[in-house]
Design an enzyme around this catalytic site. Structure first.
Site, short mmCIF file in Angstrom:
data_model
loop_
_atom_site.label_atom_id
_atom_site.label_comp_id
_atom_site.label_asym_id
_atom_site.label_seq_id
_atom_site.Cartn_x
_atom_site.Cartn_y
_atom_site.Cartn_z
N CYS A 1 20.97 -62.91 19.64
CA CYS A 1 22.79 -62.20 18.95
C CYS A 1 22.99 -63.88 18.20
CB CYS A 1 23.68 -62.58 19.97
SG CYS A 1 25.54 -62.25 19.49
N HIS B 1 25.77 -52.84 19.15
CA HIS B 1 25.85 -53.82 19.99
C HIS B 1 27.06 -55.25 18.82
CE1 HIS B 1 23.63 -58.73 20.18
NE2 HIS B 1 24.58 -59.25 19.19
N GLU B 2 26.95 -54.42 18.12
CA GLU B 2 27.76 -55.14 16.76
C GLU B 2 29.34 -54.78 16.90
OE1 GLU B 2 26.75 -57.54 15.51
OE2 GLU B 2 24.54 -57.17 15.26
N HIS C 1 30.85 -56.85 19.81
CA HIS C 1 31.36 -58.07 19.13
C HIS C 1 33.02 -57.61 18.88
CE1 HIS C 1 28.26 -60.75 18.74
NE2 HIS C 1 27.11 -60.22 18.34
#
Ligand code: NI
Length: 184
Positions: free
Chosen positions: A97, A139-140, A143
């Site tokens: 990341c 994953h994104e 955030h």
């Protein structure tokens, strides 16, 4: 071209739940998107979420490089994304990341997902994804809810520095092979 500073683990914005975008087509959102693309291309990453440039809104970008899969995907923006796993299947793979530089970790993710959201033109996007594509989207989007990949890890032994990573990959492979042998 505006390359923005990428904030790092520990910064309060990375722990926040980001705000929905009311209208993707507003010029300010295009400006944020342009900066995100410039920033991601500058560091040659696979994906970036707006909070990583300290803009806590629900916007992510990602692409799937040809080296990763037989189905590469060009740079895609997703506004107000929603993810739905298609089944219970998960797999583990290594992630890094830009907000956690220098480290890699082994992270379980859903293998098959459906996701939806909006483009910067306000058009609705709906897709199914698996493999690396599904992983980068999960994953994104994490955030946007203030979650970094180490929080998804189940075994922190596999949070490693990049210089130690090749050895860790071999060690993990040997460990898993041994476990398979015992199962047989
Ligand atoms: Ni990230």
């Amino acid at each position: 071209m505006t390359v923005r500073n990428i904030i790092r683990m520990g910064h309060p914005t990375l722990r926040k739940v980001s705000q929905p975008v009311t209208d993707p087509t507003l010029p300010e959102n295009l400006q944020i998107l342009t900066d995100m693309v410039d920033t991601l291309e500058h560091v040659n990453g696979a994906g970036l979420a707006a909070p990583q440039i300290n803009v806590p809104i629900r916007m992510v970008i990602f692409h799937v490089p040809a080296m990763r899969t037989e189905e590469p995907l060009p740079m895609t923006v997703l506004v107000n994304p929603v993810i739905e796993p298609l089944d219970d299947e998960q797999d583990e793979d290594w992630e890094g990341c830009l907000s956690v530089p220098g480290l890699r970790g082994l992270v379980p993710r859903y293998s098959n997902i459906r996701y939806s959201g909006y483009g910067i033109d306000g058009q609705r996007i709906e897709r199914q994804a698996s493999g690396f594509h599904a992983r980068v989207v999960q994953h994104e989007c994490d955030h946007l809810d203030g979650i970094l990949y180490p929080q998804r890890m189940v075994d922190l032994r596999w949070l490693v520095y990049e210089s130690e990573w090749p050895a860790a990959v071999s060690e993990l492979r040997a460990e898993r092979n041994q476990a398979d042998d015992h199962d047989q």
